[in-house]
Design an enzyme around this catalytic site. Structure first.
Site, PDB file in Angstrom:
ATOM      1  N   HIS A  16       6.933   3.011  -4.429  1.00 20.89           N
ATOM      2  CA  HIS A  16       5.713   2.442  -5.014  1.00 20.89           C
ATOM      3  C   HIS A  16       5.573   3.016  -6.414  1.00 20.89           C
ATOM      4  CE1 HIS A  16       1.613   1.127  -5.609  1.00 20.89           C
ATOM      5  NE2 HIS A  16       1.687   0.448  -4.480  1.00 20.89           N
TER       6      HIS A  16
ATOM      7  N   ARG B  62       7.807  -4.627  -7.641  1.00 19.25           N
ATOM      8  CA  ARG B  62       7.713  -3.174  -7.556  1.00 19.25           C
ATOM      9  C   ARG B  62       8.938  -2.405  -8.009  1.00 19.25           C
ATOM     10  NH1 ARG B  62       4.685  -2.194  -1.952  1.00 19.25           N
ATOM     11  NH2 ARG B  62       2.785  -3.034  -2.844  1.00 19.25           N
TER      12      ARG B  62
ATOM     13  N   HIS C  19       7.883   4.580  -0.489  1.00 18.16           N
ATOM     14  CA  HIS C  19       6.733   3.844   0.048  1.00 18.16           C
ATOM     15  C   HIS C  19       7.062   2.987   1.262  1.00 18.16           C
ATOM     16  CE1 HIS C  19       2.875   1.845  -0.033  1.00 18.16           C
ATOM     17  NE2 HIS C  19       3.443   0.659  -0.188  1.00 18.16           N
TER      18      HIS C  19
ATOM     19  N   GLU D  74      -1.256  -9.203  -6.759  1.00 21.93           N
ATOM     20  CA  GLU D  74      -0.501  -7.956  -6.887  1.00 21.93           C
ATOM     21  C   GLU D  74       0.831  -8.296  -7.532  1.00 21.93           C
ATOM     22  OE1 GLU D  74      -0.586  -4.851  -3.765  1.00 21.93           O
ATOM     23  OE2 GLU D  74      -1.682  -6.320  -2.599  1.00 21.93           O
TER      24      GLU D  74
ATOM     25  N   ARG E 194      10.521  -5.518  -1.145  1.00 22.03           N
ATOM     26  CA  ARG E 194       9.419  -6.245  -0.495  1.00 22.03           C
ATOM     27  C   ARG E 194       8.353  -6.680  -1.499  1.00 22.03           C
ATOM     28  NH1 ARG E 194       4.477  -4.680   1.380  1.00 22.03           N
ATOM     29  NH2 ARG E 194       4.924  -2.475   1.089  1.00 22.03           N
TER      30      ARG E 194
HETATM   31  C1  SIN Z   1      -0.736  -1.302  -2.436  1.00 21.13           C
HETATM   32  O1  SIN Z   1      -1.927  -1.451  -2.227  1.00 21.13           O
HETATM   33  O2  SIN Z   1      -0.275  -1.211  -3.575  1.00 21.13           O
HETATM   34  C2  SIN Z   1       0.210  -1.211  -1.278  1.00 21.13           C
HETATM   35  C3  SIN Z   1       0.272  -2.484  -0.580  1.00 21.13           C
HETATM   36  C4  SIN Z   1       1.659  -2.749  -0.090  1.00 21.13           C
HETATM   37  O3  SIN Z   1       2.447  -1.818   0.069  1.00 21.13           O
HETATM   38  O4  SIN Z   1       2.000  -3.917   0.079  1.00 21.13           O
END
Ligand code: SIN
Length: 544
Positions: free
Chosen positions: A245, A292, A354, A117, A389
């Site tokens: 997010h 993010r 988020h 991610e 985060r």
């Molecule tokens: C996501 O799946 O993008 C959210 C996971 C997260 O907030 O760490």
């Protein structure tokens, strides 16, 4: 009504459940877990899609520490980040995989499947399709319900923490350090408020996303725990750092349904509505998988500059249709219900509130500044996340800190039960007027609009000043409303939202420097060098 228990856990998401599981090892100990929801699995945890960071095949502790610190924009506390990186993945293995048998996805050869991610330099995120949180939560709750010394009660909303200084009938208690003895709790079905006394209380109430008009969070994320702890005198830190997010579904009625970052982890690319790929210009080294805060602001910038209503997330040209359906079944179906076939067309997305990186200050054992009060998971601020985060570290932090808090409480002999006679029953402000739903809805909307417009992704002095003025006024109105109305869950939530919004805004007002998720247009922003190098300054105005 007054009930005594050994440990009170407020919240049944991953952090609260992990604490209760650890404490329940001693079968002599009585643990009471309460949740305001009717369904014990209803929590922020349930909606976590992407996964839980663990230790991938090409990974080590140092790499995860580096990624956490880089995402945290200089504000993460290095020893605490190391604690998470060292101890978190083994707990995933022991508790979630070996003990609870959470069905994490595996490859054809049976080995665990790891994905990437934003902000992660390697693949290390374990997942259960695109509904990881739901699978983890189901396993945790099922286990809690099997344990004879755990009482899990739904439909119970915490109203206020009980502390010696605020509630004791001993006049001199005010001179001792503030000690938490449990909570006044409202039974939603009967309307009765109970004294639930405990020598140790674990606050695990989750986040605050509902204070914003657009959020990926469920309705319960109203800041109840933060507001209660603040009223009780606990230290709250880093409240200006609200993470947005980058990708939630932009479709009427879709309620900002989350489009997991793992979609980009599996190759999804962000495009403008006219098909231009833009992330390389904002974060050349990371592209679509930048941390993010950077991605959210890049989207925001594109939308403002070009007046786009949303941007697009294209997975269809990167993965074939059966693979998409298998890897992202929930996202596929939700988008299909909205008329978007993600195997054929890109997904319209916008950022939304988020995750709360700030919270009730808690140490490595989850202890807060109040005696007897612990905070774990999103309501806490341990220093791991700093100003922003790293993806998929929230479940990991909740799991580890829940267990660590449970361990710490189990090892203490200095926390003693309070004499119930010194704690008065709840004195209702009013037993008459029922909360008018029109006022409840209007006041909630007013808070959400102020926060979205003035305390959102891009902040400045004028907007924050306006927000503080409006929130001061709203607080006065809502507190009066609260005092003149019969207590109910919605009223408690509204009051929490008003107080939480003010805490966030006040922190944002006082921090004049841009860092991580707190971006002030009127300040120099060292963390946005890549923005400034490639795109020039960010726009000065947001038009909504
Ligand atoms: C996501 O799946 O993008 C959210 C996971 C997260 O907030 O760490």
């Amino acid at each position: 009504m007054c009930t005594e228990t050994d440990v009170l856990v407020i919240g049944s998401g991953i952090a609260g459940a992990a604490a209760a599981l650890r404490l329940a090892r001693d079968r002599q100990r009585a643990i009471t877990v309460i949740t305001r929801a009717w369904d014990p699995e209803e929590s922020n945890t349930r909606y976590a899609q992407g996964g839980i960071a663990a230790r991938g095949p090409d990974d080590d502790v140092d790499l995860l520490v580096e990624d956490i610190l880089a995402a945290g924009a200089g504000l993460s506390l290095p020893p605490v980040a190391r604690l998470l990186a060292e101890e978190g993945p083994p707990v995933v293995e022991r508790l979630l995989i070996d003990e609870l048998a959470v069905p994490f996805d595996r490859r054809d050869d049976g080995t665990l499947s790891y994905t990437r991610e934003g902000g992660h330099t390697v693949s290390r995120v374990l997942h259960v399709g695109d509904a990881t949180g739901a699978a983890v939560e189901t396993a945790l709750i099922r286990r809690l319900q099997e344990l004879p010394n755990v009482t899990l009660t739904t439909g119970v909303t915490a109203v206020d923490l009980i502390t010696s200084s605020h509630h004791s009938q001993d006049l001199h208690a005010i001179y001792s350090p503030i000690t938490c003895h449990g909570a006044y709790v409202l039974h939603r079905q009967t309307g009765e408020v109970q004294r639930l006394l405990a020598p140790a209380t674990v606050l695990a109430t989750g986040g605050i996303g509902q204070i914003y008009r657009h959020t990926s969070n469920p309705p319960g994320a109203r800041g109840d725990g933060l507001a209660m702890a603040y009223r009780a005198g606990a230290r709250v830190i880093n409240a200006e750092f609200v993470q947005f997010h980058p990708t939630t579904l932009a479709f009427p009625g879709a309620d900002n349904f989350l489009i997991s970052e793992t979609v980009r982890g599996e190759g999804g690319r962000l495009l403008t509505p006219d098909g231009r790929h833009f992330m390389d210009a904002y974060a050349p080294q990371w592209g679509d998988l930048a941390p993010r805060d950077v991605v959210a602001r890049a989207i925001h910038h594109e939308m403002l500059t070009h007046r786009y209503p949303h941007v697009l997330l294209d997975l269809a040209s990167q993965m074939d249709a059966p693979q998409i359906r298998e890897r992202f079944p929930t996202i596929y179906q939700t988008c299909l219900d909205a008329g978007i076939d993600i195997t054929q067309e890109p997904i319209p997305v916008v950022p939304a509130a988020h995750y709360f990186c700030g919270g009730v200050h808690a140490d490595a054992a989850g202890r807060t500044t109040l005696r007897g009060l612990y905070a774990v998971g999103e309501v806490s601020c341990t220093g791991v996340h700093g100003a922003n985060r790293l993806a998929s570290t929230s479940l990991l932090e909740g799991l580890l800190w829940g267990q660590r808090a449970g361990h710490d409480i189990a090892s203490r002999s200095d926390l003693r039960p309070v004499d119930p006679d010194t704690i008065p029953p709840w004195a209702p402000a009013s037993i008459h007027g029922v909360a008018d739903p029109v006022l409840l809805t209007r006041d909630k909307r007013a808070i959400q609009n102020v926060m979205w417009l003035y305390v959102g992704l891009a902040r400045n002095t004028h907007r924050l000043a306006r927000a503080l003025t409006e929130l001061d006024h709203l607080w006065g109105v809502i507190d009066n409303f609260y005092r003149a109305t019969r207590l109910d869950d919605n009223l408690i939530g509204l009051r929490s939202m008003a107080q939480t919004a003010w805490i966030v805004t006040n922190a944002a007002w006082h921090n004049r420097q841009s860092r991580g998720a707190h971006y002030r247009q009127d300040a120099e922003a060292e963390h946005f060098a890549s923005f400034h190098d490639t795109e020039g300054p960010l726009p000065n105005s947001v038009s909504e």
